[in-house]
Design an enzyme around this catalytic site. Structure first.
Site, PDB file in Angstrom:
ATOM      1  N   LYS A  63     -52.522-110.286 -60.762  1.00  0.00           N
ATOM      2  CA  LYS A  63     -51.941-110.419 -62.108  1.00  0.00           C
ATOM      3  C   LYS A  63     -50.564-109.763 -62.123  1.00  0.00           C
ATOM      4  O   LYS A  63     -50.420-108.555 -62.112  1.00  0.00           O
ATOM      5  CB  LYS A  63     -52.810-109.763 -63.172  1.00  0.00           C
ATOM      6  CG  LYS A  63     -52.356-110.241 -64.555  1.00  0.00           C
ATOM      7  CD  LYS A  63     -52.589-109.268 -65.678  1.00  0.00           C
ATOM      8  CE  LYS A  63     -51.550-108.229 -65.885  1.00  0.00           C
ATOM      9  NZ  LYS A  63     -50.215-108.711 -66.343  1.00  0.00           N
ATOM     10  N   GLU A  94     -51.215 -96.598 -57.551  1.00  0.00           N
ATOM     11  CA  GLU A  94     -49.816 -96.231 -57.254  1.00  0.00           C
ATOM     12  C   GLU A  94     -49.100 -96.130 -58.591  1.00  0.00           C
ATOM     13  O   GLU A  94     -48.768 -97.150 -59.200  1.00  0.00           O
ATOM     14  CB  GLU A  94     -49.160 -97.302 -56.368  1.00  0.00           C
ATOM     15  CG  GLU A  94     -49.754 -97.425 -54.975  1.00  0.00           C
ATOM     16  CD  GLU A  94     -49.411 -96.254 -54.075  1.00  0.00           C
ATOM     17  OE1 GLU A  94     -48.693 -95.335 -54.509  1.00  0.00           O
ATOM     18  OE2 GLU A  94     -49.881 -96.259 -52.921  1.00  0.00           O
ATOM     19  N   CYS A 151     -40.135 -96.884 -58.196  1.00  0.00           N
ATOM     20  CA  CYS A 151     -41.096 -95.790 -58.386  1.00  0.00           C
ATOM     21  C   CYS A 151     -40.673 -94.552 -57.619  1.00  0.00           C
ATOM     22  O   CYS A 151     -40.612 -93.459 -58.163  1.00  0.00           O
ATOM     23  CB  CYS A 151     -42.482 -96.249 -57.955  1.00  0.00           C
ATOM     24  SG  CYS A 151     -42.519 -96.936 -56.296  1.00  0.00           S
ATOM     25  N   GLU A 181     -39.547 -89.814 -66.697  1.00  0.00           N
ATOM     26  CA  GLU A 181     -39.121 -90.814 -65.714  1.00  0.00           C
ATOM     27  C   GLU A 181     -38.114 -91.756 -66.371  1.00  0.00           C
ATOM     28  O   GLU A 181     -38.490 -92.558 -67.239  1.00  0.00           O
ATOM     29  CB  GLU A 181     -40.343 -91.601 -65.219  1.00  0.00           C
ATOM     30  CG  GLU A 181     -40.021 -92.542 -64.084  1.00  0.00           C
ATOM     31  CD  GLU A 181     -41.214 -93.396 -63.659  1.00  0.00           C
ATOM     32  OE1 GLU A 181     -42.104 -93.665 -64.488  1.00  0.00           O
ATOM     33  OE2 GLU A 181     -41.232 -93.797 -62.477  1.00  0.00           O
TER      34      GLU A 181
HETATM   35  P1  NAD Z   1     -47.046-100.897 -66.671  1.00  0.00           P
HETATM   36  O1  NAD Z   1     -48.073 -99.856 -66.400  1.00  0.00           O
HETATM   37  O2  NAD Z   1     -46.528-101.032 -68.045  1.00  0.00           O
HETATM   38  O3  NAD Z   1     -47.586-102.350 -66.268  1.00  0.00           O
HETATM   39  C1  NAD Z   1     -48.072-102.619 -64.963  1.00  0.00           C
HETATM   40  C2  NAD Z   1     -49.081-103.749 -65.027  1.00  0.00           C
HETATM   41  O4  NAD Z   1     -50.254-103.313 -65.702  1.00  0.00           O
HETATM   42  C3  NAD Z   1     -48.592-104.998 -65.755  1.00  0.00           C
HETATM   43  O5  NAD Z   1     -48.989-106.126 -64.998  1.00  0.00           O
HETATM   44  C4  NAD Z   1     -49.335-104.926 -67.074  1.00  0.00           C
HETATM   45  O6  NAD Z   1     -49.564-106.187 -67.664  1.00  0.00           O
HETATM   46  C5  NAD Z   1     -50.647-104.315 -66.648  1.00  0.00           C
HETATM   47  N1  NAD Z   1     -51.396-103.659 -67.719  1.00  0.00           N
HETATM   48  C6  NAD Z   1     -50.923-103.135 -68.876  1.00  0.00           C
HETATM   49  N2  NAD Z   1     -51.926-102.574 -69.582  1.00  0.00           N
HETATM   50  C7  NAD Z   1     -53.056-102.748 -68.864  1.00  0.00           C
HETATM   51  C8  NAD Z   1     -54.415-102.362 -69.037  1.00  0.00           C
HETATM   52  N3  NAD Z   1     -54.823-101.684 -70.119  1.00  0.00           N
HETATM   53  N4  NAD Z   1     -55.300-102.675 -68.071  1.00  0.00           N
HETATM   54  C9  NAD Z   1     -54.908-103.334 -66.960  1.00  0.00           C
HETATM   55  N5  NAD Z   1     -53.641-103.728 -66.735  1.00  0.00           N
HETATM   56  C10 NAD Z   1     -52.717-103.439 -67.679  1.00  0.00           C
HETATM   57  O7  NAD Z   1     -45.875-100.586 -65.619  1.00  0.00           O
HETATM   58  P2  NAD Z   1     -44.430-101.275 -65.484  1.00  0.00           P
HETATM   59  O8  NAD Z   1     -43.607-100.847 -66.675  1.00  0.00           O
HETATM   60  O9  NAD Z   1     -44.583-102.708 -65.184  1.00  0.00           O
HETATM   61  O10 NAD Z   1     -43.847-100.564 -64.166  1.00  0.00           O
HETATM   62  C11 NAD Z   1     -43.110 -99.380 -64.199  1.00  0.00           C
HETATM   63  C12 NAD Z   1     -43.969 -98.196 -63.792  1.00  0.00           C
HETATM   64  O11 NAD Z   1     -44.610 -98.463 -62.556  1.00  0.00           O
HETATM   65  C13 NAD Z   1     -43.156 -96.942 -63.549  1.00  0.00           C
HETATM   66  O12 NAD Z   1     -43.835 -95.824 -64.074  1.00  0.00           O
HETATM   67  C14 NAD Z   1     -43.097 -96.837 -62.041  1.00  0.00           C
HETATM   68  O13 NAD Z   1     -42.879 -95.523 -61.550  1.00  0.00           O
HETATM   69  C15 NAD Z   1     -44.422 -97.385 -61.652  1.00  0.00           C
HETATM   70  N6  NAD Z   1     -44.397 -97.897 -60.282  1.00  0.00           N
HETATM   71  C16 NAD Z   1     -45.100 -97.208 -59.313  1.00  0.00           C
HETATM   72  C17 NAD Z   1     -45.048 -97.632 -57.996  1.00  0.00           C
HETATM   73  C18 NAD Z   1     -45.800 -96.887 -56.909  1.00  0.00           C
HETATM   74  O14 NAD Z   1     -45.907 -97.407 -55.795  1.00  0.00           O
HETATM   75  N7  NAD Z   1     -46.326 -95.717 -57.162  1.00  0.00           N
HETATM   76  C19 NAD Z   1     -44.303 -98.758 -57.651  1.00  0.00           C
HETATM   77  C20 NAD Z   1     -43.613 -99.444 -58.663  1.00  0.00           C
HETATM   78  C21 NAD Z   1     -43.673 -98.994 -59.970  1.00  0.00           C
END
Ligand code: NAD
Length: 476
Positions: free
Chosen positions: A177, A250, A284, A382
């Protein structure tokens, strides 16, 4: 060995039409211009059911294949990505905003092929744990079933491959997804990979948070690979509890870099810059707080200004640009409000800090902020954008305490001319990875994962494969 007849050539120069962007679908706009990129299907939880049913049906047959066969198919997938690389990079640039050049879209597509190939080439042999007069014990890793992969919008293609490649390699099938902000990139990538994979191993369901939540609760999903924010990670941990799913989390980071007094400012400036500003800061494991010893503080600030001024920002399709817009307006607003908080506190803006009002794209200028308190919101939260706070320190103990002072710990870096001194500092830092004289450089052979609230579980390398397998001991 021929295991699949579909070593097809390149699919299409126009991947957008190939992925059947649907009439009436959700409008996806270019973050650099506001122009329409395409219409993304709004898959529902009913579509998710269909995908999970098909993935479950296909999984035993896939698990029955040998490691060599699965590896060969992943290599064919890498070939297919390479054959379509430019079309994928253009679509990624238009949807995500990142420039084709610099450490951005072309690099991301190249990384997809590299991770597929490296994952195909890693062996995970059963371990013999005991072999003596008391008997024999072996440790095997069996397929887990169906893996639900939920991803973010910053590196949508590469992170999808980080999730799907080891999952498939270990005999699982996958339901992916993508983020609702960048579904077209992932739909196109999956379309390309599926041109060489047998049917029903890899599904993509392009929906919103409700679909992500349904994946995290679904009894037909055995393991979740999640990359995204810490807040969403906690929600998934909670909603997956009833089905006791295996999780790789992650999550968010706020990586610190510590520049020791013996570092050479001119020499480290470019690596410092890209450590912080890769993908225009939307990474990230980017350098998000820089701690610099007082003896070289001004020199490091000046060297960073010089490098930053030479890096053009603009529309990603323009070959000269290496920095792009923020992917979405919400992220733009976060960066703007954090920089405002820094200004309000009296911090010194060295560069940037003043976005152009009423522009069509979400461009925030490259921003460097000095003389800022360690408790300022630009430091403690962040920012996920092109704004780097630079904090002065006097003693190493003070710098390490500040670096470890937050509840996240994805990556960190130490900058020094003395590798041993830097390694000693690394040993005292609470983070899943510590880089020396670079920041954020991931490698498909080296395990990557977070400490503290940056998550748990490992990706990449043999450790990454183990996290996509069900450990099973056999004793006799
Ligand atoms: P987000 O958490 O808003 O969304 C990520 C995904 O989760 C999306 O596909 C979203 O639709 C889904 N989602 C949202 N609510 C959900 C729920 N309740 N249950 C299941 N899925 C749900 O993150 P984002 O804004 O897309 O990405 C940015 C964040 O991701 C930053 O905090 C960044 O640091 C982190 N990130 C971490 C890594 C890593 O490897 N640690 C890599 C990239 C990004």
């Amino acid at each position: 060995m021929t295991i699949h007849p579909n070593t097809r050539p390149a699919i299409s120069k126009d991947l957008l039409s190939a992925i059947h962007a649907v009439p009436g679908g959700r409008e996806i706009t270019d973050p650099a211009t506001g122009a329409l990129v395409g219409l993304a299907p709004e898959h529902t939880t009913a579509d998710l059911e269909t995908a999970i049913t098909a993935a479950r049906a296909a999984q035993p047959g896939w698990a029955a294949r040998s490691h060599a066969e699965r590896s060969e198919l992943l290599n064919l997938a890498a070939d297919a990505v390479e054959a379509n690389a430019e079309a994928l990079a253009v679509l990624l640039s238009r949807e995500q905003g990142k420039p084709l050049n610099g450490p951005n879209a072309r690099l991301e597509v190249g990384a997809c092929a590299a991770w597929l190939r490296t994952t195909a080439g890693i062996d995970l042999e059963p371990e013999v744990l005991v072999d003596d007069e008391s008997g024999t014990a072996e440790l095997h890793y069996r397929p887990m079933g169906v893996v639900g992969a939920i991803g973010p919008w910053n590196w949508p293609m590469m992170i999808s491959v980080w999730q799907l490649a080891p999952a498939l390699r270990m005999g699982n099938t996958v339901v992916l997804k993508p983020s609702e902000y960048t579904p077209l990139s992932v739909l196109a990538l999956v379309h390309v990979i599926n041109s060489v994979l047998p049917q029903d191993l890899l599904h993509v369901v392009s929906g919103g948070r409700d679909v992500g939540e349904a994946i995290s609760k679904h009894p037909g999903i055995n393991k979740i690979m999640f990359t995204g924010s810490t807040a969403t990670g906690k929600a998934i941990i909670r909603s997956s509890a009833d089905t006791v799913k295996r999780l790789t989390m992650e999550l968010g980071g706020n990586d610190a870099g510590i520049v020791l007094p013996d570092a050479d400012p001119e020499k480290i400036a470019e690596n410092l810059f890209w450590g912080a500003f890769i993908n225009t800061g939307q990474t990230c494991a980017a350098l998000k707080r820089l701690y610099v010893h007082e003896n070289i503080y001004e020199e490091v600030c000046q060297a960073l200004i010089k490098v930053a001024k030479a890096m053009p920002m603009g529309n990603g399709l323009d070959e000269k640009n290496v920095l792009g817009p923020l992917q979405n307006k919400a992220q733009f607003d976060i960066v703007a409000s954090l920089v405002q908080a820094a200004k309000d506190s009296g911090a010194r803006v060295l560069l940037g800090g003043n976005p152009v009002a009423n522009q069509p794209g979400h461009f925030y200028p490259t921003t460097l902020v000095a003389d800022i308190g360690n408790d300022n919101a630009l430091v403690t939260e962040e920012q996920f954008g092109p704004a780097l706070p630079i904090i002065k320190y006097s003693t190493l103990d003070e710098a390490i305490a500040m670096a470890n002072g937050l509840d996240v710990g994805l990556g960190a870096s130490v900058w020094s001319s003395d590798i041993d001194a830097a390694r000693n500092v690394a040993a005292r830092i609470q983070a899943g990875t510590v880089w020396i004289n670079k920041h954020g450089a991931v490698d498909p052979r080296v395990p990557f994962g977070g400490a503290k609230m940056s998550g748990y579980g490992l990706e990449f390398g043999v450790e990454g494969l183990k996290h996509l397998g069900q450990p099973q001991a056999i004793s006799y």
